[in-house]
Motif scaffolding. Sequence first.
Motif, PDB file in Angstrom:
ATOM      1  N   VAL A 268      -9.256  13.372  -6.148  1.00 43.46           N
ATOM      2  CA  VAL A 268      -8.098  12.608  -5.574  1.00 43.46           C
ATOM      3  C   VAL A 268      -7.902  11.340  -6.138  1.00 43.46           C
ATOM      4  O   VAL A 268      -8.772  10.510  -5.965  1.00 43.46           O
ATOM      5  CB  VAL A 268      -8.010  12.792  -3.919  1.00 43.46           C
ATOM      6  N   HIS A 269      -6.719  11.090  -6.276  1.00 44.01           N
ATOM      7  CA  HIS A 269      -6.668   9.620  -6.871  1.00 44.01           C
ATOM      8  C   HIS A 269      -6.486   8.725  -5.658  1.00 44.01           C
ATOM      9  O   HIS A 269      -5.786   9.022  -4.579  1.00 44.01           O
ATOM     10  CB  HIS A 269      -5.277   9.311  -7.693  1.00 44.01           C
ATOM     11  N   MET A 270      -7.333   7.711  -5.549  1.00 41.38           N
ATOM     12  CA  MET A 270      -7.278   6.469  -4.599  1.00 41.38           C
ATOM     13  C   MET A 270      -7.139   5.098  -5.018  1.00 41.38           C
ATOM     14  O   MET A 270      -7.613   4.873  -6.183  1.00 41.38           O
ATOM     15  CB  MET A 270      -8.479   6.589  -3.612  1.00 41.38           C
ATOM     16  N   PRO A 271      -6.279   4.392  -4.573  1.00 44.32           N
ATOM     17  CA  PRO A 271      -6.236   2.954  -5.080  1.00 44.32           C
ATOM     18  C   PRO A 271      -7.445   2.267  -4.841  1.00 44.32           C
ATOM     19  O   PRO A 271      -8.582   2.597  -4.273  1.00 44.32           O
ATOM     20  CB  PRO A 271      -4.848   2.443  -4.137  1.00 44.32           C
ATOM     21  N   ASP A 272      -7.518   1.034  -5.578  1.00 44.60           N
ATOM     22  CA  ASP A 272      -8.572   0.264  -5.344  1.00 44.60           C
ATOM     23  C   ASP A 272      -8.890  -0.320  -4.118  1.00 44.60           C
ATOM     24  O   ASP A 272     -10.151  -0.145  -3.730  1.00 44.60           O
ATOM     25  CB  ASP A 272      -8.562  -0.982  -6.215  1.00 44.60           C
ATOM     26  N   THR A 273      -7.916  -0.284  -3.151  1.00 45.58           N
ATOM     27  CA  THR A 273      -7.977  -0.767  -1.778  1.00 45.58           C
ATOM     28  C   THR A 273      -7.145  -0.045  -0.881  1.00 45.58           C
ATOM     29  O   THR A 273      -5.952   0.220  -1.342  1.00 45.58           O
ATOM     30  CB  THR A 273      -8.028  -2.132  -1.640  1.00 45.58           C
ATOM     31  N   THR A 274      -7.311   0.103   0.109  1.00 40.54           N
ATOM     32  CA  THR A 274      -6.376   0.682   1.219  1.00 40.54           C
ATOM     33  C   THR A 274      -5.824  -0.494   2.199  1.00 40.54           C
ATOM     34  O   THR A 274      -5.043   0.125   3.124  1.00 40.54           O
ATOM     35  CB  THR A 274      -7.110   1.947   2.043  1.00 40.54           C
ATOM     36  N   ASP A 275      -6.417  -1.741   2.066  1.00 37.04           N
ATOM     37  CA  ASP A 275      -5.533  -2.622   2.757  1.00 37.04           C
ATOM     38  C   ASP A 275      -4.285  -2.952   1.935  1.00 37.04           C
ATOM     39  O   ASP A 275      -4.157  -3.841   1.135  1.00 37.04           O
ATOM     40  CB  ASP A 275      -6.575  -3.675   2.773  1.00 37.04           C
ATOM     41  N   LEU A 276      -3.230  -2.310   2.383  1.00 31.76           N
ATOM     42  CA  LEU A 276      -1.990  -2.560   1.648  1.00 31.76           C
ATOM     43  C   LEU A 276      -0.896  -3.181   2.654  1.00 31.76           C
ATOM     44  O   LEU A 276      -0.806  -2.688   3.860  1.00 31.76           O
ATOM     45  CB  LEU A 276      -1.485  -1.410   0.939  1.00 31.76           C
ATOM     46  N   ALA A 277       0.042  -3.832   2.202  1.00 27.55           N
ATOM     47  CA  ALA A 277       1.152  -4.292   2.875  1.00 27.55           C
ATOM     48  C   ALA A 277       2.511  -4.333   1.973  1.00 27.55           C
ATOM     49  O   ALA A 277       2.320  -4.339   0.923  1.00 27.55           O
ATOM     50  CB  ALA A 277       0.912  -5.711   3.452  1.00 27.55           C
ATOM     51  N   PHE A 278       3.793  -4.382   2.817  1.00 31.34           N
ATOM     52  CA  PHE A 278       4.738  -4.407   2.168  1.00 31.34           C
ATOM     53  C   PHE A 278       5.769  -5.477   2.503  1.00 31.34           C
ATOM     54  O   PHE A 278       5.591  -6.031   3.650  1.00 31.34           O
ATOM     55  CB  PHE A 278       5.575  -3.215   2.335  1.00 31.34           C
ATOM     56  N   LYS A 279       6.422  -5.565   1.593  1.00 29.80           N
ATOM     57  CA  LYS A 279       7.640  -6.911   1.738  1.00 29.80           C
ATOM     58  C   LYS A 279       9.009  -6.180   1.616  1.00 29.80           C
ATOM     59  O   LYS A 279       9.080  -5.616   0.364  1.00 29.80           O
ATOM     60  CB  LYS A 279       7.322  -7.954   0.940  1.00 29.80           C
ATOM     61  N   LEU A 280       9.925  -6.485   2.506  1.00 30.93           N
ATOM     62  CA  LEU A 280      11.222  -6.246   2.220  1.00 30.93           C
ATOM     63  C   LEU A 280      11.990  -7.477   1.879  1.00 30.93           C
ATOM     64  O   LEU A 280      12.548  -8.153   2.620  1.00 30.93           O
ATOM     65  CB  LEU A 280      11.740  -5.550   3.276  1.00 30.93           C
ATOM     66  N   ARG A 281      12.153  -7.686   0.590  1.00 29.57           N
ATOM     67  CA  ARG A 281      12.854  -9.018   0.262  1.00 29.57           C
ATOM     68  C   ARG A 281      14.410  -8.486   0.029  1.00 29.57           C
ATOM     69  O   ARG A 281      14.663  -7.364   0.443  1.00 29.57           O
ATOM     70  CB  ARG A 281      12.406  -9.391  -1.255  1.00 29.57           C
ATOM     71  N   ARG A 282      15.083  -9.558  -0.518  1.00 25.00           N
ATOM     72  CA  ARG A 282      16.592  -9.518  -0.640  1.00 25.00           C
ATOM     73  C   ARG A 282      16.896  -8.316  -1.580  1.00 25.00           C
ATOM     74  O   ARG A 282      17.939  -7.532  -1.397  1.00 25.00           O
ATOM     75  CB  ARG A 282      17.218 -10.632  -0.959  1.00 25.00           C
ATOM     76  N   LYS A 283      16.072  -8.299  -2.661  1.00 29.25           N
ATOM     77  CA  LYS A 283      16.582  -7.472  -3.716  1.00 29.25           C
ATOM     78  C   LYS A 283      15.716  -6.165  -3.898  1.00 29.25           C
ATOM     79  O   LYS A 283      16.132  -5.310  -4.507  1.00 29.25           O
ATOM     80  CB  LYS A 283      16.556  -8.211  -5.171  1.00 29.25           C
ATOM     81  N   LYS A 284      14.431  -6.152  -3.393  1.00 27.77           N
ATOM     82  CA  LYS A 284      13.452  -5.279  -3.596  1.00 27.77           C
ATOM     83  C   LYS A 284      12.620  -5.032  -2.562  1.00 27.77           C
ATOM     84  O   LYS A 284      12.316  -5.733  -1.640  1.00 27.77           O
ATOM     85  CB  LYS A 284      12.943  -5.275  -5.288  1.00 27.77           C
ATOM     86  N   PHE A 285      12.009  -3.733  -2.531  1.00 28.37           N
ATOM     87  CA  PHE A 285      10.806  -3.397  -1.601  1.00 28.37           C
ATOM     88  C   PHE A 285       9.729  -3.551  -2.450  1.00 28.37           C
ATOM     89  O   PHE A 285       9.401  -2.673  -3.310  1.00 28.37           O
ATOM     90  CB  PHE A 285      11.025  -1.980  -1.042  1.00 28.37           C
ATOM     91  N   VAL A 286       8.584  -4.243  -2.060  1.00 25.15           N
ATOM     92  CA  VAL A 286       7.430  -4.415  -3.120  1.00 25.15           C
ATOM     93  C   VAL A 286       6.267  -4.040  -2.076  1.00 25.15           C
ATOM     94  O   VAL A 286       6.019  -4.369  -0.762  1.00 25.15           O
ATOM     95  CB  VAL A 286       7.286  -5.973  -3.222  1.00 25.15           C
ATOM     96  N   ILE A 287       5.236  -3.423  -2.448  1.00 29.27           N
ATOM     97  CA  ILE A 287       3.793  -3.082  -1.796  1.00 29.27           C
ATOM     98  C   ILE A 287       2.602  -3.913  -2.487  1.00 29.27           C
ATOM     99  O   ILE A 287       2.618  -3.811  -3.781  1.00 29.27           O
ATOM    100  CB  ILE A 287       3.699  -1.613  -2.051  1.00 29.27           C
ATOM    101  N   GLU A 288       1.902  -4.403  -1.765  1.00 31.59           N
ATOM    102  CA  GLU A 288       0.864  -5.427  -2.577  1.00 31.59           C
ATOM    103  C   GLU A 288      -0.209  -5.326  -1.600  1.00 31.59           C
ATOM    104  O   GLU A 288      -0.288  -4.719  -0.482  1.00 31.59           O
ATOM    105  CB  GLU A 288       1.343  -6.859  -2.287  1.00 31.59           C
ATOM    106  N   LYS A 289      -1.352  -5.722  -2.264  1.00 29.89           N
ATOM    107  CA  LYS A 289      -2.685  -5.831  -1.517  1.00 29.89           C
ATOM    108  C   LYS A 289      -2.601  -6.961  -0.450  1.00 29.89           C
ATOM    109  O   LYS A 289      -2.260  -7.859  -0.615  1.00 29.89           O
ATOM    110  CB  LYS A 289      -3.716  -6.147  -2.527  1.00 29.89           C
TER     111      LYS A 289
END
Length: 430
Positions: free
Chosen positions: A376-397
């Motif tokens: 199963v593919h797993m990302p480097d970390t599971t501590d993820l957060a998201f930002k809803l900006r004016r122009k896009k939706f971003v997922i970051e560490k």
Amino acid sequence: MTSFRKRTVQKPIRGTRTSPHTAQVITSSGNPSLDVVIGGGLPMGSICLIEEDRFMTHAKVLAKYFLAEGVISKQEIFLGSLDDIPAEMLRRLPKPLTELETEVEQRQEQGQEAGGLRIAWRYNDLPLVNTEHATAKIGHHFNLMEQMDSMMLYYANTTMWDDSQKDIVIAAEFSQDSSPTTPSLEQQPVEDAPPIPGEETAAEEKTPPQDENSANNNNNNNNSSSVTSSTKTGSQESQSQIFHNPRYGGLLNDIQQLLRDESFVAGTKKNLCRICLTSLGSPLWYDDHFGEDLIKFLTLLMASVRNCNSVCLITMPMHLIAKYDASLVPKIRQLVDYAIELESFAGSERETHPAFKEYSGLLHLHKMSALNTLAVHMPDTTDLAFKLRRKKFVIEKFHLPPELQESSAKPDNCISGLLSNSNATASLDF
């Protein structure tokens, strides 16, 4: 005679590519940062569940990304919902960005980050999320501030379901005496758009005069159409016997009829169908047999999606379903391939906390399935957060700021608790 044979390579389906890690055909979810988290994209035949937040705003944004990617890739789209108006949701899809616009946007972000605090100069070129799968270009970038061009939606192959199309057809049949008026852009669905000019004249030129043979052929066609309609009604009756709520049977019947097309047969690389169901399991679906019908529907939906060239994205208010019956939550997650929860900070104490001021919420990965693979593919970390900006939706560490101004004046409860416990215990020997 030589035994040399030229190798014929089939063209991939539009908007798909082969994953270098799993050798499986994947397609973009519409959001580049979400593609990186799940391993490059959604595998063909998979179901992705987005658990909505309490205000049901961020999950709808990911659904719009999913639909907009299908429109740009010229794929078949099926949109079903009881809480939202499908035609209105399609009309508000984000506008795609060109390659030049994406490059300019990335340069602006790098310039803004250059003025901030960095660990070292060599980390300036590193991305916010691991871009191991970003070597091959897949997917597009979109601007949430602007809407997609109406001509793109005009030529898009879309099928909408909101459990009210039958009522509209019946009302149109009984309103023949009224003068035909063209609906406005807000009331006109995308798939009922006016015909392209020039097609009507060509169709009139091609229609020959009818004779006795053509009349007999028309009678045969009417008989065959009656047979097909009887088979459709028979399938609807059989599905209505499975579900207590007839809405599940109607929705599943429309999906299965669309997936029976020859272009979606497994093994034929012709086209891909994107199925999007928003707010499935909301209070509009409630009845005495809600849990039983929902589990049956997801089981039959998974069987239908697995056997065709299709990808499904479902948004569900899991916090409401947990209040209705907490035992349904693990059962629902068992019937999907990806279960992603969006925890919004809106209306909570974290919204005003200085440690979470850069983010809109947290992203929890509850399930990541291995389809036709061993690992199963797993990302480097599971501590993820998201930002809803004016122009896009971003997922970051997710990371805490380097220093909090309030830490010197008012220590947190957890820090004060650790200090009190350290004073109460005896000194440690090293």
